[in-house]
Design an enzyme around this catalytic site. Sequence first.
Site, PDB file in Angstrom:
ATOM      1  CG  ASP A  64      -0.367  -0.533   2.482  1.00 23.89           C
ATOM      2  OD1 ASP A  64       0.867  -0.534   2.598  1.00 23.89           O
ATOM      3  OD2 ASP A  64      -1.132  -0.932   3.381  1.00 23.89           O
ATOM      4  CG  ASP A 132      -9.280  -2.427  12.066  1.00 20.49           C
ATOM      5  OD1 ASP A 132      -8.253  -3.006  11.633  1.00 20.49           O
ATOM      6  OD2 ASP A 132      -9.744  -1.400  11.526  1.00 20.49           O
ATOM      7  CG  HIS A 134      -6.145  -2.671   9.016  1.00 26.24           C
ATOM      8  ND1 HIS A 134      -6.320  -1.750  10.028  1.00 26.24           N
ATOM      9  CD2 HIS A 134      -4.801  -2.702   8.800  1.00 26.24           C
ATOM     10  CE1 HIS A 134      -5.152  -1.258  10.390  1.00 26.24           C
ATOM     11  NE2 HIS A 134      -4.215  -1.811   9.675  1.00 26.24           N
ATOM     12  CD  GLU A 139      -8.956   0.325   8.006  1.00 28.45           C
ATOM     13  OE1 GLU A 139      -9.248  -0.519   8.874  1.00 28.45           O
ATOM     14  OE2 GLU A 139      -8.026   1.138   8.143  1.00 28.45           O
TER      15      GLU A 139
HETATM   16  C1  F6R Z   1       1.385  -2.010   6.200  1.00 28.25           C
HETATM   17  C2  F6R Z   1      -0.023  -2.362   6.233  1.00 28.25           C
HETATM   18  C3  F6R Z   1      -0.822  -2.480   7.496  1.00 28.25           C
HETATM   19  C4  F6R Z   1      -0.019  -2.970   8.701  1.00 28.25           C
HETATM   20  C5  F6R Z   1      -0.922  -3.021   9.947  1.00 28.25           C
HETATM   21  C6  F6R Z   1      -0.119  -3.371  11.186  1.00 28.25           C
HETATM   22  O1  F6R Z   1       1.860  -1.966   4.855  1.00 28.25           O
HETATM   23  O2  F6R Z   1      -0.547  -2.564   5.200  1.00 28.25           O
HETATM   24  O3  F6R Z   1      -1.900  -3.331   7.254  1.00 28.25           O
HETATM   25  O4  F6R Z   1       0.511  -4.219   8.446  1.00 28.25           O
HETATM   26  O5  F6R Z   1      -1.533  -1.786  10.142  1.00 28.25           O
HETATM   27  O6  F6R Z   1       0.755  -2.318  11.485  1.00 28.25           O
HETATM   28  P1  F6R Z   1       1.950  -2.514  12.523  1.00 28.25           P
HETATM   29  O7  F6R Z   1       2.878  -3.498  11.905  1.00 28.25           O
HETATM   30  O8  F6R Z   1       2.603  -1.163  12.617  1.00 28.25           O
HETATM   31  O9  F6R Z   1       1.338  -3.000  13.784  1.00 28.25           O
END
Ligand code: F6R
Length: 259
Positions: A64, A132, A134, A139
Site C-alpha cells: 500500500d 481491527d 485490516h 479495512e
Molecule cells: C502495512 C499495512 C498495514 C499494517 C498493519 C499493522 O503496509 O498494510 O496493514 O501491516 O496496520 O501495522 P503494525 O505493523 O505497525 O502493527
Amino acid sequence: MAEVIIVDDADAAGQVAAGLIALELDRHPALVLGVATGSTPNSTYRALAERRPDLSQLTAFALDEYVGLEPRHPQSYAEVLRREFGEPLGVPASRIRLPGQGVAPVDAGAAYERAIVEAGGIDLQILGIGTDGHVGFNEPGSSLASLTRVKTLTEQTRADNARFFDSLDDVPLHCFTQGLGTIRRARALVLLAFGAEKAEAIAGAVEGPVSSSLPGSVIQLHPNVTVIVDEAAAGRLANGDYYRYAWQNRPEWAIDASL
Ligand code: F6R
C-alpha cells in the site's frame, strides 16, 4: 488450514520468516516479494539482511501507499521501504514498486495489477494485521475479491498513524492498497503479528468465520499461509496447544531452512 508458528518474540519470528524467504530465494532467485510497512515486518527485514542473501534479481511490490505524499516524504511508504527494506538489503528503489507510482490515481489500481502480472505474480507476500483485522489498508467491510484501488482511510487508522506525522491533519485521507483479491493471488502468504493487542485479530483471522468484517480472515481462503506470532498475539487462539505441538513435531524435512 494455515500453518501457525508460535515463537517467543518478534526477533524469533523474524528469523523464521527470513528462513522462509531464503528458502524461496534458493528456489528462484528472481523472487517477487510482496512487502509490508508498519513495525511488524522490521524484524524479518533485519534477520534477512543478516543472512546476506543475493537479492540482485529480486523485485518487491508494496502492499500500500498513501495518496498525495511526495515519494521523498519521510512517511511515504516509498521512503519507509527504502529506509527499512531497500537500504539494509541492498535493493535499489527502482526494484521496489508501489501503487500510484507514475500514474494518475484513477489509473493506479489497474496499472498496479498489470505490473504484478507482468512481473510473474507475487511469490511470497509478507503481511501484518491491524487490531481491527485490516490487512494492507483493507479495512473491515472490504470485499474479499477486491483488487488494488484507492480507499478512504478510516478515522481510526488516521488517528493510529498520526504518531508518525506532525499532526492528525497531516495524515493523508486516501491511500492505494492491494485488495484482498490481490493478496489471495500471491503464491504464499506470511502473516506476522506481535503483542496482546493483536490477539483478537489473529484469532479471528485464523479461526473465526471468513468475513469481510475481519479482512485478515481472507487467509483462510489461501492454500499456502504461514502465520508467525509471539505468545501474546497467540493468546486468544483456541487451538494454540495444537499449533505448538505440531510445530515441535513437524517432519524433519518441513521448513528446514527456517531454523
Ligand atoms: C502495512 C499495512 C498495514 C499494517 C498493519 C499493522 O503496509 O498494510 O496493514 O501491516 O496496520 O501495522 P503494525 O505493523 O505497525 O502493527
